[in-house]
Design a protein around this motif. Sequence first.
Motif, mmCIF file in Angstrom:
data_model
loop_
_atom_site.group_PDB
_atom_site.id
_atom_site.type_symbol
_atom_site.label_atom_id
_atom_site.label_comp_id
_atom_site.label_asym_id
_atom_site.label_seq_id
_atom_site.Cartn_x
_atom_site.Cartn_y
_atom_site.Cartn_z
ATOM 1 N N LYS A 109 0.873 -1.163 0.000
ATOM 2 C CA LYS A 109 0.000 0.000 0.000
ATOM 3 C C LYS A 109 0.919 1.223 0.000
ATOM 4 O O LYS A 109 1.909 1.262 0.722
ATOM 5 N N SER A 113 -1.480 6.898 0.916
ATOM 6 C CA SER A 113 -2.847 6.507 1.280
ATOM 7 C C SER A 113 -3.127 6.679 2.769
ATOM 8 O O SER A 113 -4.272 6.505 3.200
ATOM 9 N N VAL A 114 -2.125 7.045 3.566
ATOM 10 C CA VAL A 114 -2.259 7.066 5.024
ATOM 11 C C VAL A 114 -3.029 8.290 5.511
ATOM 12 O O VAL A 114 -2.772 9.425 5.091
ATOM 13 N N LEU A 163 -4.914 -0.838 11.680
ATOM 14 C CA LEU A 163 -4.871 -0.402 10.283
ATOM 15 C C LEU A 163 -6.134 -0.884 9.587
ATOM 16 O O LEU A 163 -6.557 -2.023 9.772
ATOM 17 N N ASP A 165 -7.387 -1.650 6.027
ATOM 18 C CA ASP A 165 -6.967 -1.875 4.646
ATOM 19 C C ASP A 165 -8.162 -1.646 3.728
ATOM 20 O O ASP A 165 -8.739 -2.593 3.170
ATOM 21 N N LYS A 182 -5.905 -0.803 -3.353
ATOM 22 C CA LYS A 182 -5.715 -0.608 -1.933
ATOM 23 C C LYS A 182 -4.831 0.598 -1.606
ATOM 24 O O LYS A 182 -4.507 0.829 -0.440
ATOM 25 N N SER A 183 -4.453 1.355 -2.645
ATOM 26 C CA SER A 183 -3.562 2.491 -2.440
ATOM 27 C C SER A 183 -4.166 3.824 -2.840
ATOM 28 O O SER A 183 -3.452 4.834 -2.934
ATOM 29 N N CYS A 188 -5.770 4.129 3.685
ATOM 30 C CA CYS A 188 -5.004 3.422 4.711
ATOM 31 C C CYS A 188 -5.069 4.175 6.048
ATOM 32 O O CYS A 188 -4.054 4.721 6.512
#
Length: 292
Positions: A109, A113-114, A163, A165, A182-183, A188
């Motif tokens: 990932k 994305s965080v 986390l 996902d 997922k990115s 995320c």
Amino acid sequence: MRLVSYLDAAGDPQAVENADRHIWSSHTLGAGVAVSMDELLHGGEAALTALRSAARSATIDGRPGDVDPARRISPLPRPGKIVAIGLNYHDHAAELGVEIPALPLMFAKFPTSVIGDGATVEWDPRLTDAVDLEVELAIVIGRRARRVSEEEARRYILGYTCLNDVSARDLQFSDGQFVRSKSLDTFCPIGPAIVTPDEVGDPGNLAVRSYRNGEIMQDSNTSNLIFSVPYLISFCSQAFTLEPGDIIATGTPGGIGYSRDPRILMHEGDVMTVEVEGIGRLSNPCHEVRAG
């Protein structure tokens, strides 16, 4: 110890949170204390020991926290690598009707994305209309690890966090691999804190749950992991170097919305929540944004 990050004029300062949600900024805990997550990660065991001692003194002195919990961001705002593990719960493999993998299935990932607790998960409905959530126990690496054994692996852990996902299932299956799905930006969520191993206890026996608008979706335990925390650290480190601030997301259990009949997916206004025993809850509202 519970490590958090927050926003102020200085950027992303480091802080410590106690059980009563009092948060002390590293700036006020005394001289010689790492004042950012990056500084803490690169300061090694000495930096962590100094921070722990300062936080203990603040607790004993009864000093009130000096950081508003609402200012928290992801405890690790920009991880170096996010190594994600697929199909790592027996119950998840069972619901998908697939064989247990012989070796961990890895994908990435992207760090962009965080987001943190309370931040909004956003997506363009023209890009995806099959957004799902996944609760995961995440390992935060605290020391450079290369070719370490399972027996040594725990020495390289700074702590654990929750986390989510978040996954665009339509992209996941049309692409035939997982990275793009997922990115997406905001996919995320991490937090609410990094909790050190001494407070978490056995990572192989923690309750993990997820919720959509307060209704439970996933309800499992890390005892159902196929590959354990030490095994994953050792396995990854045989192939590539793990560095301070890297994350290993250990996989999700059964109960995902996409596998249900009818499917349960995320939409505008929904709130997704994941929790891991000993770490806490991570909640994020959902917003559909048409770009351009």
